[in-house]
Design an enzyme around this catalytic site. Structure first.
Site, PDB file in Angstrom:
ATOM      1  N   SER A 149      -5.044  -9.296   2.413  1.00 20.55           N
ATOM      2  CA  SER A 149      -6.489  -9.210   2.576  1.00 20.55           C
ATOM      3  C   SER A 149      -6.835  -8.223   3.691  1.00 20.55           C
ATOM      4  O   SER A 149      -6.499  -7.054   3.623  1.00 20.55           O
ATOM      5  CB  SER A 149      -7.066 -10.600   2.843  1.00 20.55           C
ATOM      6  N   ASP A 301     -13.312  -5.473   1.367  1.00 22.37           N
ATOM      7  CA  ASP A 301     -12.058  -5.507   2.110  1.00 22.37           C
ATOM      8  C   ASP A 301     -10.934  -4.885   1.276  1.00 22.37           C
ATOM      9  O   ASP A 301     -11.145  -4.529   0.113  1.00 22.37           O
ATOM     10  CB  ASP A 301     -11.730  -6.934   2.564  1.00 22.37           C
ATOM     11  N   ASP A 303      -8.340  -5.792  -0.463  1.00 22.17           N
ATOM     12  CA  ASP A 303      -7.988  -6.273  -1.801  1.00 22.17           C
ATOM     13  C   ASP A 303      -9.214  -6.576  -2.649  1.00 22.17           C
ATOM     14  O   ASP A 303      -9.099  -7.119  -3.742  1.00 22.17           O
ATOM     15  CB  ASP A 303      -7.041  -7.475  -1.735  1.00 22.17           C
ATOM     16  N   ASP A 305     -11.824  -8.658  -2.566  1.00 20.79           N
ATOM     17  CA  ASP A 305     -12.370  -9.950  -2.947  1.00 20.79           C
ATOM     18  C   ASP A 305     -13.543 -10.370  -2.059  1.00 20.79           C
ATOM     19  O   ASP A 305     -14.295 -11.262  -2.408  1.00 20.79           O
ATOM     20  CB  ASP A 305     -11.285 -11.043  -2.998  1.00 20.79           C
TER      21      ASP A 305
END
Length: 575
Positions: A149, A301, A303, A305
């Site tokens: 993340s 961010d 990734d 999500d």
């Protein structure tokens, strides 16, 4: 320094032939030159927390490396064969922009294939929500995404998804962890069966984009879409592969992408932290917004999500919204669209979490819709969808800048959420309003709730012990008063008990156990303490509220709530 016996035992294991020469050499170098790092690398096993397994990359059983991920994948493969006997097994794998993610993803694919599991591996980096979508789209029993993340560059991680597209929850999580725990490192099968590894990309991308547009579009006129001026930044992450294309195909063509942050880079060179929860992360996007006179700024961010959003306030200045505010805005928008379409009949629900704003309950109730509240993490919202198939899921979110629209993706999804917040903004602008004005009106209608997060990070093994002691103290010596207000209820999610301090009565809570404490005061304030499951960090979530009679009074009332939050922080010695 003296090294404990359990650490010595682990170190000696990593010097056996089960580990390759490079790994053994790296361990020997730690022994010779970095005893403290040696201790940190071997004092415990990496564990699955709310976000899966996440940690610093390096050698050792407390690090992300080919052996810790290989062992987890071997255990998962063994469990798949037990859980789905005599069935062809399939797994999807995605990875983000972090260092070693592509290499580790291929390693995970190798172990799966060595165990007879057919693998669908994305050929290049992709957003985490696309992995959730791909699991269902391709009919897989599980999925893996290699990501940490928005953690610092030295981190990576491993998140496990189940056949519904959601992250693993009970009973699968415990069963998988137990299976992994029984394995030795020399039992990992690393020899790939390349015939079982398939590389995927464009076909799944197009299906995912089409699904995102279907779920997050609500009849916004083409002119309104073209009139919305958007600044977008991928913060060096995966969203650049999908979000611009999604917005374009949905009709949002007036989009300015921050060029310096558009190239994926695991070092995240232009930001201190690639976390849209941090105002500094969106500084370049806000600067571009001023140059282009944008209506809205959106940043995701690494990734993809989570999303951060900034909009213009009543003075025309860009203002960052927090995760609770974006969640409220998007949920209110969805509820209103469902109501106008006459689709609300008492069989619908929205999802939230125990650390998110209580305003979600007020909002949902006003529409005759249930608000289900689960533990922190979108896997619990995904579980709600699985556990209540007879009900329709509208949308849901949590305070940490995540949102999920419908059930095509069973995880927080910044792709669909980016499109949805653009729909909110475009329709507001078309009627002479703004996102900011819509938010203030919601405060008037449902109560003015304001939240604040205090995050305390420690370092290493000692830091973890400090945080554990903080939770012990809060449990054994519960606060009776905060900011002059009596504490009336304490919810302990570790014991699953809620205690009423006014009459000493206790109620059993029907929710999975978690190391969380929540205090409620007599004036409606809420303070939650929750340690991280993956790092030495503890978070305190503070929520206060009052009545807002008129939008014109917003600043004055907000100042009062800000003062109340500051007093609570001081009273609990969190500053």
């Amino acid at each position: 320094m003296e090294i404990k016996q359990n650490i010595l035992n682990a170190v000696n294991e990593w010097l056996t032939p089960a580990f390759d020469a490079a790994t053994q050499l790296a361990v020997k170098e730690l022994i010779a030159g970095s005893p403290k790092e040696l201790e940190e690398s071997f004092y415990k096993d990496l564990e699955f927390g709310t976000g899966g397994m996440r940690g610093v990359m390096g050698v050792g059983n407390n690090r992300i490396n080919k052996y810790t991920l290989g062992k987890s994948t071997q255990g998962l493969s063994d469990y798949l064969h037990k859980a789905f006997p005599n069935q062809p097994l399939k797994a999807a794998i995605a990875y983000d922009c972090r260092h070693n993610s592509a290499t580790l993803a291929k390693l995970v694919a190798d172990v799966f294939s060595a165990n007879g599991v057919e693998v669908y591996l994305f050929s290049e980096l992709r957003p985490t929500p696309e992995l959730s979508f791909a699991v269902k789209h391709l009919g897989c029993q599980c999925g893996i995404v290699l990501t940490a993340s928005h953690n610092p560059p030295e981190y990576n991680g491993y998140k496990v998804y189940w056949q519904d597209g959601g992250q693993i929850v009970p009973p699968e999580d415990e069963a998988i962890i137990n299976t992994i725990g029984k394995l030795n490192f020399n039992q990992i099968k690393f020899e790939a069966n390349e015939d079982l590894i398939h590389y995927i990309g464009a076909e799944v991308d197009q299906a995912f984009i089409a699904s995102s547009i279907k779920n997050a579009s609500f009849n916004t006129p083409a002119a309104a879409k073209e009139n919305l001026n958007v600044v977008f930044t991928s913060l060096h992450g995966t969203s650049i592969t999908v979000v611009p294309d999604t917005l374009s195909k949905a009709g949002y063509t007036n989009v300015h992408i921050v060029p310096e942050q558009a190239v994926p880079n695991g070092d995240f060179p232009t930001v201190k932290s690639p976390n849209p929860e941090e105002p500094e992360a969106l500084a370049m996007a806000l600067n571009l917004a001023d140059k282009t006179n944008a209506d809205i700024v959106i940043g995701t961010d690494p990734d993809c999500d989570r999303l951060g959003v900034a909009v213009r306030n009543n003075e025309g200045e860009m203002t960052l919204l927090n995760g609770n505010q974006t969640m409220i805005l998007m949920t209110a928008f969805l509820l209103e669209k469902w109501k106008k379409a006459d689709k609300i009949n008492g069989n619908q629900f929205v999802g939230s979490t125990i650390v998110s704003t209580p305003m979600m309950m007020e909002l949902a109730t006003s529409y005759g819709v249930e608000c289900k509240v689960g533990l922190t993490g979108f896997k619990w919202i995904a579980k709600m969808i699985k556990d209540f198939p007879e009900q329709e899921f509208i949308g849901g979110g949590e305070e940490s800048f995540g949102y999920m629209v419908g059930d095509a993706v069973r995880d927080k999804d910044a792709v669909a959420a980016t499109l949805l917040i653009c729909e909110v903004a475009a329709q507001a602008k078309a009627t002479g309003s703004t996102v900011y004005k819509e938010l203030l009106q919601l405060y008037v209608e449902h109560g003015f709730y304001k939240e604040y997060l205090v995050s305390i990070t420690k370092k290493g093994m000692e830091g973890l012990q400090e945080i554990n002691q903080m939770m012990i103290d809060l449990r054994e010596n519960p606060l009776k008063e905060i900011d002059g207000q009596r504490v009336i209820i304490v919810e302990d999610y570790q014991s699953s008990m809620a205690k009423n301090l006014l009459d000493d009565s206790e109620i059993k809570m029907d929710i999975p156990k978690s190391n969380v404490l929540i205090y409620y005061t007599e004036d409606g304030s809420k303070i939650c303490a929750r340690p991280s499951g993956t790092e030495p960090k503890i978070k305190f979530y503070i929520s206060v509220n009052t009545i807002l009679d008129d939008v014109a009074d917003f600043k004055e009332v907000e100042t009062i709530l800000d003062q109340k939050i500051a007093t609570i922080i001081t009273a609990m010695q969190l500053n």
